[in-house]
Design an enzyme around this catalytic site. Structure first.
Site, PDB file in Angstrom:
ATOM      1  CE  LYS A 111      -3.871   2.013   2.672  1.00 47.35           C
ATOM      2  NZ  LYS A 111      -4.691   1.874   3.900  1.00 47.35           N
ATOM      3  CB  SER A 154      -8.075   3.672   3.101  1.00 48.20           C
ATOM      4  OG  SER A 154      -7.208   2.994   3.990  1.00 48.20           O
ATOM      5  CB  SER A 210      -8.263   0.788   5.934  1.00 45.39           C
ATOM      6  OG  SER A 210      -8.938   2.012   5.952  1.00 45.39           O
TER       7      SER A 210
END
Lengths: 485, 477
Positions: A78, A153, A177
């Site tokens: 990420k 997210s 997330s």
């Protein structure tokens, strides 16, 4: 089956038996990326050249018989974890050009284990969002339905695993997330106990809630990834100096004597009927595996969202103060003096959702409001933690839906923050309590959208989650289906 | 109307740790800008602080030395404000739960001893420095100082004059330096002072409106700024106006305080507990360990010097003004067995030599044992006090022990009676007229004979012996 479709443990077998090498796996993954990335957009930055170099190094290790836990395995990160020498944007314009001078601890550990990085995945700006729509770098699509969001997210990391654009990936979870996008993309996602995986080098959103965890194609891979990334880090004060068990040892233990708590407060109005149905199926399946389901109560559940939306923005308002245009990242042009530079830089550098949360957090911490908001929220947070401590007296793990609905349409909730916030309703309490949680695929809606089941356990009991997750996923058989890209 | 000032001081002291408070960068002053920085103290995205344990230990030291209570558990808080020298956009400090509270120190005033309360002592990190170039449209930032550990010592509003404030400031400075936790250098900013001042009609209990004074970088300036500010506030009140609550900067060149920002512009720091740092638990055994290793503090030492060495209060005060000086004196006193003589030589000649060259006692070329030896040589009559004045100067210049200096200069005092008598006889023979006058009753001439004998012996004769022999020989024949 092509190599990019396999799991870590499947590839490891092939690597050990010298049937394939890392270069071949990496080649397969990048071929897949070339084919589907245009429609999925899971990545912000691809590290193709670097990946092939690392694969070549991995192949030397394989030839020399020096095979570690992730030798040669393509892993995506990420874009919130710092990578030395590689762009790390946090999905924000304000860091659109930021190249960290250091690696996050989790990156160090993955490198040490031999992983090959494919790239940095898309995410909601500063991890603030549940749909990956707030990224400065465009929207990631759900591989199961390209007109739908992948969750967030960590939407890029979830979509990349679901679309076979990597074998496994790293995400971060502040209020759901990891687990929410894992559920919406039909993959396994774990948020470990707060303090289990080092936050050093994870760009902070809400420091007391943030935790790094893996996305994988199955629970066995989750255990393998956890074995690599978990552990005490002297560079983080909140990292817990506890030994890490071998998580793969929990895979085949079964759940014969398990008591699975079903919190009555989680079966609320507004849950999609298909999710409720899937949950009933999950409970039946679990009982079929020898466990017993018991109703439990987490009485302060209704306050979780309110508490979270005070504490997380409050911490964020402070954590994001460093993005001021002075030292790195974006700086606005044509500034007249310092104050003007601050205002223009932060106005243009941050997106609407980030600014909204900075405002909420600044307000909650302001003199005269601190007691009513931040302090009160901290007190209620302690009660939420106590709810779970009470629950562990009656059960080993807790089962809930991961999300109230399957993946929604792109743009559907962007103008309604409250609706967007509600998509984390089942995941937020975990972060407030600091406990671990895992989302495991639990079937599909009639439209073919993935559904996730969430299991929660007490602090540092990730092993129990692996144990029930592994037993459960065999039943759910989710791996039989693949997104049609 | 008679007014009474009310003063409280906030002191920031940089701690003498090798590395910064939350990272391992060096704390050394004066390095190339930004050379003592890393991702952590530069506030890069994703970095986390890890507390330097020595900072806690030093703060406990100061807390114990100022009679503060140490909280079993304390934590760090973030103080949020924007400024380019603050790379994270917040300073890690302590707020609701400081390390220690409720202490005091005693200061000496003409009216006697006065107790000044200490509200709290807490730990925090220093900020960086802005460098402005008048010829350039931009400014620069040096982050070397960012993350250097500080303690903030907040006093109660217990001081009633600039002299009291100055005495309190000096007392804290002395303790910090004694504890060897701060170098006390005000010019380099390792010891800084802000003051809160208000005045009120004498006899009134309520406080007046206060102003906060900043930018006073010497003891003298603290007193000057306070005196100025007290007069300024008095003038305002006497002309029927009201003092405005504000922060004011001391302007050294003009000798005035100038308004920096008003109450409306005061920051809302939005303090909250720093989630990146865990609470610090200080158990009794840690405190006991620090207490055990605490050095004797200035006031205790002063009292002991007066008691054990029978020194006057003034001597004890001067000699204990620094730990190194006190140790030097004690060595000389103990080795020579003559504390008062040791005190006189140290306070007189040694400190004068050092002051002339602006050197520190630790740089003194005369070793304590040399000075003690010299004192003994005076005591046993080998040299006279007058000769010693020259000898000590030579010792200071060369670093040689007294016996070497005496030998090299042939400065041994003549104590041989027969030899001296011979010299005296010679002097008397050369001055028959004066001898006649003396014997005729002009006894004032005795001093003249002493001088002549001294001259003849180049000052090396024992003065007592000259006196005795002269008297005998002048009256004898």
């Amino acid at each position: 089956m092509e190599l990019h479709q396999l799991t870590i443990h499947e590839l490891q077998k092939l690597i050990r038996s010298k049937e394939v090498n890392s270069s071949e796996i990496v080649k397969s993954v990048f071929k897949r990326i070339d084919a589907v990335e245009g429609s999925v957009h899971a990545y912000i930055t691809l590290m193709k050249e670097h990946a092939f170099e690392e694969a070549a190094k991995a192949d030397r290790c394989i030839r020399e018989g020096n095979i570690r836990a992730l030798t040669g395995i393509p892993v995506a990160l990420k874009d919130i974890v710092c990578t030395k020498g590689f762009l790390t944007t946090c999905g924000s314009r304000i860091l659109h050009n930021f190249i960290p001078p250091y690696d996050a601890t989790v990156v160090d550990k993955l490198k040490e284990a031999g992983a090959v990085f494919t790239g940095k995945t898309n995410m909601d700006e500063f991890a603030m969002g549940s749909s990956t729509e707030t990224s400065y770098f465009g929207i990631t699509k759900n591989p199961w339905a390209l007109d739908r969001i992948p969750g967030g997210s960590s939407g890029g990391s979830a979509a990349a695993v679901a679309a076979d654009e990597c074998i496994a990936s790293i995400g971060s979870d502040t209020g759901g997330s990891i687990r929410q996008p894992a559920a919406l993309c039909g993959v396994v996602g774990m948020k470990p106990t707060y303090g289990r995986v080092s936050r050093y080098g994870l760009i902070a959103f809400a420091s007391s809630l943030d935790q790094i965890g893996p996305f994988t194609k199955d629970v066995e891979d989750c255990a393998i990834m956890m074995n690599v990334i978990a552990g005490h880090d002297p560079r983080e004060s909140t990292s817990v100096p506890l030994d890490v068990p071998d998580y793969t040892a929990f895979l085949s233990r079964g759940i014969d004597s398990f008591k699975v708590g079903i919190p009555k407060e989680y079966f609320i109005e507004g849950i999609d009927p298909e999710i409720t149905e899937a949950m009933r199926g999950a409970m039946k399946a679990i009982e079929g595996l020898g466990a017993t389901c018991v109703e439990i109560s987490l009485p302060h559940t209704e306050y979780c969202l309110a508490v979270y939306y005070i504490i997380a923005p409050a911490e964020a308002s402070s954590n994001l103060a460093r993005y001021d245009g002075v030292k790195y990242g974006f700086r606005a042009d044509d500034c007249k003096g310092l104050l003007d530079m601050y205002k223009k830089t932060r106005s243009a550098g941050f997106g609407a959702e980030v600014k909204r949360r900075i405002m909420i957090g600044t307000y909650a911490l302001s003199s005269g409001y601190y007691d009513a908001y931040y302090k009160k929220a901290s007190q209620v947070r302690a009660l939420i933690k106590r709810d779970f401590e009470e629950a562990w007296k009656h059960c080993d793990v807790i089962l809930t839906p991961t999300t109230p609905t399957p993946a929604f349409k792109i743009g559907e909730k962007m103008d309604d923050p409250l609706q967007m916030y509600l998509s984390d309703i089942f995941t937020i309490s975990t972060n407030l309590a600091g406990i671990p949680g895992i989302s495991v695929p639990c079937g599909f809606t009639r439209q073919g959208l993935p559904i996730g089941a969430q299991f929660l356990a007490g602090h540092f009991e990730e092993g129990k989650l692996i144990q029930i997750g592994a037993a459960f996923e065999k039943h759910a058989n989710a791996k039989q289906r693949r997104p049609n890209l | 109307m008679a007014y009474e000032p009310v003063i409280g001081l906030e002191i920031h002291a940089q701690l003498l740790t090798k590395s910064k408070i939350f990272c391992s960068c060096s704390t050394l002053f004066g390095a190339e800008p930004n050379s003592h920085t890393c991702a952590i103290c530069m506030g890069m995205p994703g970095v986390l602080p890890v507390l330097n344990r020595t900072v806690v230990e030093y703060t406990i030291k100061m807390a114990l030395a100022t009679n503060c209570a140490i909280n079993e558990s304390c934590n760090f808080a973030r103080k949020n404000y924007f400024y380019p020298d603050l790379p994270k956009g917040y300073q890690i400090s302590q707020y609701a739960q400081p390390l220690s509270e409720h202490g005091y120190v005693d200061i000496e005033q003409n009216e006697g001893r006065k107790r000044i309360g200490i509200t709290r002592i807490h730990m925090e990190e220093d900020a960086g420095k802005m460098i402005h170039d008048e010829h350039m449209p931009s400014s620069y930032i040096d982050l070397n100082r960012t993350g250097v550990p500080l303690i903030e010592i907040v006093s109660e509003p217990d001081m009633r004059s600039s002299e009291e404030a100055s005495a309190y400031l000096k007392r804290l400075h002395e303790i910090l330096v004694y504890l060897e936790i701060c170098d006390g250098n005000m010019e380099e900013g390792s010891f800084r002072c802000d003051a809160n001042v208000s005045i009120r009609p004498r006899g009134e209990n309520a406080f007046g409106t206060r102003t906060e004074l900043k930018n006073m970088n010497s003891f003298r300036n603290v007193q000057r700024a306070l005196d100025y500010e007290i007069k300024r506030q008095q003038y305002i009140l006497e002309s029927g106006q009201a003092v405005i609550q504000e922060t004011r900067l001391w302007d050294d060149s003009q000798g005035v305080t100038l308004s920096m920002r008003g109450k409306e512009e005061a920051h809302d720091y939005r303090y909250f507990p720093d989630p990146d740092l865990v609470p610090i638990v200080i158990d009794e055994s840690w405190v006991a360990e620090v207490r055990k290793n605490l050095p004797e503090l200035p006031l205790e030492k002063r009292e002991r010097f007066m008691r054990d060495y029978q020194l006057p209060s003034y001597d004890a005060g001067v000699l204990t003004s620094s730990r190194v000086l006190a140790d030097y004196f004690e060595n000389v006193a103990n080795l020579s067995g003559k504390p008062k003589a040791a005190s006189n030589w140290v306070m007189g000649d040694i400190l004068r030599f050092l002051n002339e060259e602006k050197r520190e006692i630790k740089e003194c070329p005369i070793l304590p044992q040399s000075l003690a030896e010299m004192i003994q040589l005076i005591e046993n009559g080998t040299i006279s006090g007058k000769m010693a004045k020259d000898i000590i100067e030579e010792m200071y210049r060369t670093g040689k022990p007294p016996k070497t200096v005496i030998e090299e200069k042939g400065m041994v005092q003549i104590t041989d009676e027969a030899a001296l008598a011979k010299t005296i006889a010679g002097v008397l023979a050369a001055n028959t007229a004066q001898v006649e006058q003396y014997r005729g009753g002009k006894e004032k001439l005795f001093g003249y004979f002493v001088g002549q004998v001294m001259k003849a012996t180049k000052g090396k004769a024992n003065p007592q012996l000259i006196n005795d022999l002269l008297k005998k020989m002048l009256t004898a024949s």
